[in-house]
Design an enzyme around this catalytic site. Structure first.
Site, PDB file in Angstrom:
ATOM      1  N   MET A  32       0.866   4.727   8.828  1.00 11.48           N
ATOM      2  CA  MET A  32       0.107   4.675   7.763  1.00 11.48           C
ATOM      3  C   MET A  32       0.241   6.422   7.741  1.00 11.48           C
ATOM      4  O   MET A  32      -0.592   6.875   8.624  1.00 11.48           O
ATOM      5  CB  MET A  32      -1.298   3.901   7.929  1.00 11.48           C
ATOM      6  N   ARG A  35     -11.085   8.120   2.997  1.00  6.56           N
ATOM      7  CA  ARG A  35     -11.466   7.821   1.933  1.00  6.56           C
ATOM      8  C   ARG A  35     -12.131   7.836   0.785  1.00  6.56           C
ATOM      9  O   ARG A  35     -12.305   8.659   0.348  1.00  6.56           O
ATOM     10  CB  ARG A  35     -13.116   6.766   2.279  1.00  6.56           C
ATOM     11  N   ASP A  41       0.920  -1.415   0.024  1.00  7.01           N
ATOM     12  CA  ASP A  41      -0.128   0.509   0.399  1.00  7.01           C
ATOM     13  C   ASP A  41       0.874   1.474  -0.090  1.00  7.01           C
ATOM     14  O   ASP A  41       1.212   1.277   0.595  1.00  7.01           O
ATOM     15  CB  ASP A  41      -0.559   0.647   0.912  1.00  7.01           C
ATOM     16  N   ASP A  61       0.287   4.184   1.010  1.00  7.63           N
ATOM     17  CA  ASP A  61       0.636   4.877   2.580  1.00  7.63           C
ATOM     18  C   ASP A  61       0.950   4.207   3.835  1.00  7.63           C
ATOM     19  O   ASP A  61       1.040   4.753   4.987  1.00  7.63           O
ATOM     20  CB  ASP A  61      -0.635   5.329   3.050  1.00  7.63           C
ATOM     21  N   HIS A 102      -5.393   9.750   6.322  1.00  8.33           N
ATOM     22  CA  HIS A 102      -5.937   9.727   4.982  1.00  8.33           C
ATOM     23  C   HIS A 102      -7.487   9.478   4.947  1.00  8.33           C
ATOM     24  O   HIS A 102      -7.829   8.601   5.953  1.00  8.33           O
ATOM     25  CB  HIS A 102      -5.000   8.776   3.398  1.00  8.33           C
ATOM     26  N   GLU A 153     -10.242  -7.409  -0.647  1.00  9.81           N
ATOM     27  CA  GLU A 153      -9.490  -9.074  -1.234  1.00  9.81           C
ATOM     28  C   GLU A 153      -8.231  -9.325  -0.687  1.00  9.81           C
ATOM     29  O   GLU A 153      -8.287 -10.029  -1.282  1.00  9.81           O
ATOM     30  CB  GLU A 153      -9.401  -7.727  -2.510  1.00  9.81           C
ATOM     31  N   ASP A 154      -8.377  -8.529   0.558  1.00  9.73           N
ATOM     32  CA  ASP A 154      -7.162  -9.310   1.392  1.00  9.73           C
ATOM     33  C   ASP A 154      -7.621 -10.192   2.336  1.00  9.73           C
ATOM     34  O   ASP A 154      -6.846 -11.015   1.941  1.00  9.73           O
ATOM     35  CB  ASP A 154      -7.050  -8.210   2.092  1.00  9.73           C
ATOM     36  N   TRP A 175     -13.888  -1.282  -1.723  1.00  7.40           N
ATOM     37  CA  TRP A 175     -13.102  -0.842  -0.969  1.00  7.40           C
ATOM     38  C   TRP A 175     -12.937  -2.722  -0.123  1.00  7.40           C
ATOM     39  O   TRP A 175     -14.297  -2.593   0.670  1.00  7.40           O
ATOM     40  CB  TRP A 175     -13.102   0.526  -0.057  1.00  7.40           C
TER      41      TRP A 175
END
Ligand code: UDP
Ligand code: MN
Length: 351
Positions: A266, A271, A174, A176, A269, A239-240, A236
């Site tokens: 992180m 969404r 990722d 971030d 941020h 998937e993980d 969102w």
């Protein structure tokens, strides 16, 4: 009889001033130490690290007891300077490629970053990764794939990276998440490795045992065996967790570094627009294991719009046809329902 003479009004002793001065000096030195460790550019960090090394070896003159430095040597975070980054990493070759000049690395690693509209975060991550990975003497390349559907971008990054170089393993990263410890080795794992176990956002605790999001590492064999990531997660989430199930279904185990090492920050941020939570994500997970056999890397479809070797990374811009992917999936699911019976019925892949 004489009345006792009252004590003369003695001015505050110089001692107090001297004490105050020393306390102020100590506070200033401690603050400078902290500020430097957290914000220094590379050159002063070298000096600082050198001093810390002396500290660690007990050679530092004020440290006879061999106590560790205040800020552990392993705790690092590099802050990109505002100058032009082209001059920054002279040893990095076009496309974000690096290999150590003093030895042949044991690990050929591709870092794949899913990306859209997060320029500042990308700049920060690239700066940190190039600083960290070169010191880990890895033979690596960085690939940034863009559009959106996180898992598909990871499959795409994988597919394009293997065309460019004979990578042995892949780190899906990722944009971030900034690694915070030198011992976080980005090398090839023996079992699929979840790297970002301790994230500041979650108070450096593992949110749940099956988590596989953020940063993860798989060898090429492992990735092919689990059939890559699923392509059906448009939006969102999910998937993980789907990947975790694929890994387990194929007889692998998920490993992690100790929590004091697997540390990441992180970047804050909100969404993103166009990446709303997928309402069906929990439902999709129900047949994740079985679906891994007929949907994923093996059914990946995309079109390259632009591929460019930039200075610090390889840029992969693609087109993805969501309607076609979801239609394919429905056909395949129907076929499998006919073949295997009701196990596949009742699953809905509508977003
Ligand atoms: N991402 C991106 N642009 C977007 C949405 C997501 O680049 O518009 C990428 C980015 O790499 C990000 C990852 O997808 O770190 C995961 O998304 P997000 O950070 O929103 O998920 P979180 O794990 O923070 O909930
Ligand atoms: Mn995030």
């Amino acid at each position: 009889m004489t009345t006792p003479v009252s004590e003369p009004n003695i001015p505050p002793s110089n001692h107090r001033h001297i004490m105050k001065f020393f306390v102020l000096c100590i506070v200033t030195l401690v603050s400078i130490e902290f500020i430097t460790v957290n914000t220094v550019p590379n050159e002063s960090r070298t000096i600082l690290n050198f001093r810390h090394k002396l500290f660690a070896k007990g050679m530092w003159m004020y440290d006879k007891k061999k106590t560790l430095p205040w800020v552990p040597l392993q705790l690092i975070e590099f802050h990109p300077p505002s100058t032009n980054s082209k001059k920054l990493f002279p040893d990095v070759e076009a496309g974000g490629r690096f290999r150590p000049s003093e030895c042949v690395s044991r690990h050929r690693v591709a870092i794949v970053i899913p990306y859209r509209n997060r320029e500042e975060q990308l700049r920060n991550l690239l700066y940190n990764l190039h600083s960290l990975l070169a010191r880990q003497q890895l033979d690596y390349g960085i690939y940034v794939s863009t559009r959106f559907n996180r898992a598909m971008l990871l499959n795409i990054g994988y597919s394009e990276a293997i065309k460019i170089y004979d990578y042995q393993c892949f780190i899906f990263h990722d944009v971030d998440l900034i690694p915070q410890d030198d011992r976080l080795l980005y090398n090839c794992p023996t079992q699929p490795r979840h790297m970002s176990a301790a994230v500041d956002k979650f108070k450096y605790k593992l949110p749940y045992p099956e988590i596989f999001g953020g940063v993860s590492a798989l060898t090429k064999d492992q990735f092919v065996k689990v059939n890559g990531f699923s392509n059906i997660f448009f939006g969102w989430g999910g998937e993980d967790d789907d990947m975790y199930k694929r890994i387990k279904h194929n007889g692998y185990d998920v490993k992690r570094y100790p929590m004091n090492i697997a540390r990441y920050r992180m970047i804050k941020h909100s969404r993103d627009k166009g990446n709303e939570p997928i309402p069906q994500r929990m439902n999709n997970l129900k047949n994740a294991a079985k679906r891994s056999e007929y949907e994923g890397l093996s059914t990946l479809k995309y079109k390259i719009l632009h591929l460019e070797q930039k200075k610090l990374y390889t840029w992969i811009h693609v087109a993805i046809n969501e309607t076609e992917i979801m239609a394919d999936l429905r056909n395949k699911t129907e076929m499998n329902t006919k073949r295997f019976g009701t196990a596949f019925r009742g699953e809905s892949f509508v977003r």
